[in-house]
Design a protein around this motif. Structure first.
Motif, PDB file in Angstrom:
ATOM      1  N   UNK A 120       9.109  -6.872 -10.180  1.00 41.51           N
ATOM      2  CA  UNK A 120       8.826  -8.256  -9.806  1.00 41.51           C
ATOM      3  C   UNK A 120       8.473  -8.340  -8.318  1.00 41.51           C
ATOM      4  N   UNK A 121       9.173  -7.578  -7.504  1.00 34.91           N
ATOM      5  CA  UNK A 121       8.848  -7.547  -6.068  1.00 34.91           C
ATOM      6  C   UNK A 121       7.445  -7.001  -5.831  1.00 34.91           C
ATOM      7  N   UNK A 122       7.061  -5.966  -6.567  1.00 35.95           N
ATOM      8  CA  UNK A 122       5.734  -5.379  -6.387  1.00 35.95           C
ATOM      9  C   UNK A 122       4.642  -6.354  -6.816  1.00 35.95           C
ATOM     10  N   UNK A 123       4.883  -7.096  -7.914  1.00 35.49           N
ATOM     11  CA  UNK A 123       3.898  -8.116  -8.333  1.00 35.49           C
ATOM     12  C   UNK A 123       3.783  -9.203  -7.273  1.00 35.49           C
ATOM     13  N   UNK A 124       4.905  -9.581  -6.708  1.00 32.57           N
ATOM     14  CA  UNK A 124       4.870 -10.599  -5.652  1.00 32.57           C
ATOM     15  C   UNK A 124       4.101 -10.098  -4.436  1.00 32.57           C
ATOM     16  N   UNK A 125       4.317  -8.865  -4.026  1.00 28.24           N
ATOM     17  CA  UNK A 125       3.580  -8.312  -2.891  1.00 28.24           C
ATOM     18  C   UNK A 125       2.084  -8.328  -3.156  1.00 28.24           C
ATOM     19  N   UNK A 126       1.685  -7.981  -4.374  1.00 22.08           N
ATOM     20  CA  UNK A 126       0.257  -7.947  -4.718  1.00 22.08           C
ATOM     21  C   UNK A 126      -0.361  -9.338  -4.620  1.00 22.08           C
ATOM     22  N   UNK A 127       0.313 -10.338  -5.172  1.00 22.53           N
ATOM     23  CA  UNK A 127      -0.221 -11.699  -5.139  1.00 22.53           C
ATOM     24  C   UNK A 127      -0.156 -12.264  -3.724  1.00 22.53           C
ATOM     25  N   UNK A 128       0.900 -11.927  -2.995  1.00 20.34           N
ATOM     26  CA  UNK A 128       1.076 -12.480  -1.658  1.00 20.34           C
ATOM     27  C   UNK A 128       0.000 -11.994  -0.692  1.00 20.34           C
ATOM     28  N   UNK A 129      -0.589 -10.820  -0.972  1.00 20.32           N
ATOM     29  CA  UNK A 129      -1.628 -10.310  -0.082  1.00 20.32           C
ATOM     30  C   UNK A 129      -2.846 -11.228  -0.046  1.00 20.32           C
ATOM     31  N   UNK A 130      -3.137 -11.917  -1.165  1.00 22.02           N
ATOM     32  CA  UNK A 130      -4.336 -12.764  -1.240  1.00 22.02           C
ATOM     33  C   UNK A 130      -3.936 -14.237  -1.325  1.00 22.02           C
ATOM     34  N   UNK A 131      -3.327 -14.611  -2.457  1.00 23.01           N
ATOM     35  CA  UNK A 131      -2.963 -16.018  -2.648  1.00 23.01           C
ATOM     36  C   UNK A 131      -1.923 -16.458  -1.629  1.00 23.01           C
ATOM     37  N   UNK A 132      -1.004 -15.568  -1.282  1.00 22.38           N
ATOM     38  CA  UNK A 132      -0.005 -15.922  -0.286  1.00 22.38           C
ATOM     39  C   UNK A 132      -0.623 -16.185   1.073  1.00 22.38           C
ATOM     40  N   UNK A 133      -1.616 -15.373   1.445  1.00 20.51           N
ATOM     41  CA  UNK A 133      -2.289 -15.590   2.732  1.00 20.51           C
ATOM     42  C   UNK A 133      -3.036 -16.917   2.740  1.00 20.51           C
ATOM     43  N   UNK A 134      -3.732 -17.218   1.631  1.00 21.04           N
ATOM     44  CA  UNK A 134      -4.505 -18.457   1.551  1.00 21.04           C
ATOM     45  C   UNK A 134      -3.590 -19.676   1.656  1.00 21.04           C
ATOM     46  N   UNK A 135      -2.491 -19.671   0.895  1.00 28.97           N
ATOM     47  CA  UNK A 135      -1.590 -20.824   0.913  1.00 28.97           C
ATOM     48  C   UNK A 135      -0.847 -20.938   2.251  1.00 28.97           C
ATOM     49  N   UNK A 136      -0.627 -19.803   2.932  1.00 33.64           N
ATOM     50  CA  UNK A 136       0.003 -19.870   4.249  1.00 33.64           C
ATOM     51  C   UNK A 136      -0.948 -20.454   5.286  1.00 33.64           C
ATOM     52  N   UNK A 137      -2.259 -20.171   5.136  1.00 35.67           N
ATOM     53  CA  UNK A 137      -3.235 -20.660   6.102  1.00 35.67           C
ATOM     54  C   UNK A 137      -3.660 -22.104   5.847  1.00 35.67           C
ATOM     55  N   UNK A 138      -3.377 -22.635   4.658  1.00 33.73           N
ATOM     56  CA  UNK A 138      -3.794 -24.008   4.343  1.00 33.73           C
ATOM     57  C   UNK A 138      -3.284 -25.016   5.371  1.00 33.73           C
ATOM     58  N   UNK A 139      -1.991 -25.063   5.676  1.00 35.64           N
ATOM     59  CA  UNK A 139      -1.545 -26.052   6.679  1.00 35.64           C
ATOM     60  C   UNK A 139      -2.137 -25.789   8.055  1.00 35.64           C
ATOM     61  N   UNK A 145       0.838  -1.204   0.000  1.00 34.07           N
ATOM     62  CA  UNK A 145       0.000   0.000   0.000  1.00 34.07           C
ATOM     63  C   UNK A 145       0.870   1.251   0.000  1.00 34.07           C
ATOM     64  N   UNK A 146       1.893   1.273   0.849  1.00 33.82           N
ATOM     65  CA  UNK A 146       2.780   2.435   0.895  1.00 33.82           C
ATOM     66  C   UNK A 146       3.544   2.612  -0.416  1.00 33.82           C
ATOM     67  N   UNK A 147       3.901   1.499  -1.064  1.00 38.93           N
ATOM     68  CA  UNK A 147       4.594   1.596  -2.357  1.00 38.93           C
ATOM     69  C   UNK A 147       3.707   2.238  -3.404  1.00 38.93           C
ATOM     70  N   UNK A 148       2.437   1.841  -3.455  1.00 31.68           N
ATOM     71  CA  UNK A 148       1.516   2.450  -4.423  1.00 31.68           C
ATOM     72  C   UNK A 148       1.350   3.942  -4.158  1.00 31.68           C
ATOM     73  N   UNK A 149       1.181   4.305  -2.900  1.00 27.28           N
ATOM     74  CA  UNK A 149       1.024   5.722  -2.556  1.00 27.28           C
ATOM     75  C   UNK A 149       2.287   6.502  -2.910  1.00 27.28           C
ATOM     76  N   UNK A 150       3.444   5.939  -2.587  1.00 19.78           N
ATOM     77  CA  UNK A 150       4.696   6.639  -2.856  1.00 19.78           C
ATOM     78  C   UNK A 150       4.926   6.812  -4.354  1.00 19.78           C
ATOM     79  N   UNK A 151       4.650   5.778  -5.147  1.00 20.41           N
ATOM     80  CA  UNK A 151       4.808   5.892  -6.597  1.00 20.41           C
ATOM     81  C   UNK A 151       3.866   6.944  -7.170  1.00 20.41           C
TER      82      UNK A 151
END
Length: 428
Positions: free
Chosen positions: A112-131, A40-46
């Motif tokens: 690439x880092x920004x794309x990862x942050x975007x995906x990690x907010x949703x898909x990353x949370x889901x895959x982290x909570x699976x186990x 979020x801060x990266x988007x605002x700063x850009x």
């Protein structure tokens, strides 16, 4: 023997399952909020770059994003044995905000880092909570069979019908036992797939953070160039040593040998002349010894090996004809190859400042922070220093490039001149 092995394997699987759940919970609770905040801060700063504000905030936030990505790479290595390469372009931290922002936005790894942050907010949370879900949800079935069903089917929950556990409607003790049976099945699934579920999270991370072929090719090219420069520098250094030996100490030793031969012939015929030649030979041996010491000091100064980079630079400053102040904040020793490269880089820069800047005073600062050795040399001379082909600074830049180090020069006409070096390293 086989029974013990099976029990041990079963216990190991259980520990791995529980550990995967704990690690997933850590990712979801302790790490995920930082991901959201950074994105979020990266988007605002850009968005604020056109107004000028983002020029000052963007380097800080994008460096934070790199730190988060590197942290996830480290977790992948430690928790799943998964290597995720990185290919960030070197960035001098002391460059002005405009140059740093431009350099960061030109680096494909930033996006690439920004794309990862975007995906990690949703898909990353889901895959982290699976186990976490796979391990904890079966426990609810056991709790229902232990009597929790009465609470869940009474009051506002039970007023609208049975409590659903998965596809099992729980309304009495019998259905609660059915929920416990489903919990056993789910626990078997967790035993088999909890660790794999955590691995899914890091495989997704690897897919998003792994640099492309073009970036890897660029990185290989940089490493090839720096290795070639290192080989060329080493060959030039060997030629210098050979030349100094041939023209200096070797010539004196040959002359001393000839004098000793003449002395043997004159001992009986002309003792006075023999004594003169002995004194001359003694002087030649002292001069040859001094030249050999200077040569060894040029290869690797003894003070550098014995007392470290800080004291070696202080000793170097004491020999300069220009007053030089040295500030050192190094709580440990730098790795030997980096220490040697840094020392000779500082020596070259100080020599250039004395010869060409016309400075009346020089300041050198050495400290270690954020995994980097940072050295700055400032003089109050006339300025105008540049990193041009064939200049001493270009050679220093090539020397530092061998260790992924960077060199930045600020030298406006009229001075002052500041030369800053950064080399990634750890202290012992």
């Amino acid at each position: 023997m086989n029974t013990k092995t099976k029990r041990r394997d079963g216990g190991s699987r259980t520990r791995e399952m529980v550990l995967a759940a704990v690690q997933g919970l850590v990712l979801a609770v302790a790490v995920w909020p930082w991901t959201v905040a950074c994105y979020v801060l990266a988007l605002v700063s850009l968005a604020l770059i056109p107004l000028g504000i983002g020029v000052f905030t963007t380097p800080w936030i994008l460096t934070w994003a790199r730190a988060l990505a590197d942290n996830r790479r480290e977790l992948a290595r430690r928790w799943c044995g998964m290597s995720i390469p990185s290919a960030y372009r070197p960035l001098p931290r002391t460059a002005n905000p405009w140059k740093r922002t431009y350099a960061l936005l030109q680096d494909p790894a930033t996006w690439r880092d920004l794309r990862w942050l975007q995906v990690d907010m949703v898909a990353g949370l889901v895959t982290a909570l699976l186990p976490v879900v796979l391990v904890l949800y079966p426990l609810e079935g056991f709790a229902l069979a232990a009597g929790l069903w009465r609470t869940m089917t009474a009051g506002p929950y039970g007023a609208y019908g049975p409590y659903w556990y998965g596809f099992v409607p729980v309304s009495d003790q019998a259905t609660a036992f059915a929920a416990a049976g489903l919990g056993v099945l789910l626990l078997v699934v967790a035993d088999r797939f909890a660790v794999r579920a955590l691995g899914l999270h890091f495989r997704m991370t690897r897919g998003l953070l792994t640099p492309g072929q073009a970036e890897l090719a660029e990185r290989v090219k940089v490493l090839t160039d720096t290795r070639r420069d290192a080989v060329d520098t080493s060959a030039a250094e060997l030629r210098r040593i050979e030349r100094d030996l041939h023209d200096g100490a070797q010539a004196r030793l040959v002359a001393m040998g000839m004098d000793l031969g003449t002395i043997e012939l004159l001992l009986d015929k002309d003792p006075e002349k023999a004594r003169q030649l002995l004194a001359q030979a003694r002087q030649s041996s002292a001069e040859a010894l001094a030249e050999l010491r200077d040569l060894v000091r040029g290869i690797h100064p003894p003070v550098l090996a014995e007392r470290g980079l800080g004291d070696a630079v202080r000793a170097l400053a004491l020999r300069l004809p220009v007053p030089t102040e040295v500030a050192v904040e190094l709580p440990g020793r730098v790795e030997a190859p980096v220490e040697s490269a840094a020392y000779f880089a500082v020596s070259e820069i100080l020599t250039n400042a004395v010869k060409h800047s016309g400075a009346a005073r020089i300041w050198a600062d050495l400290h270690h922070a954020e995994g980097h050795l940072r050295i700055s040399v400032t003089d109050n001379g006339r300025g105008g220093a540049t990193i041009g082909e064939g200049s001493g600074l270009a050679g220093v830049e090539r020397r530092l490039g061998t260790f992924d180090g960077v060199l930045a020069v600020s030298s406006p006409a009229g001075g002052p001149t500041m030369v800053t070096m950064e080399i990634p390293c750890v202290l012992s």
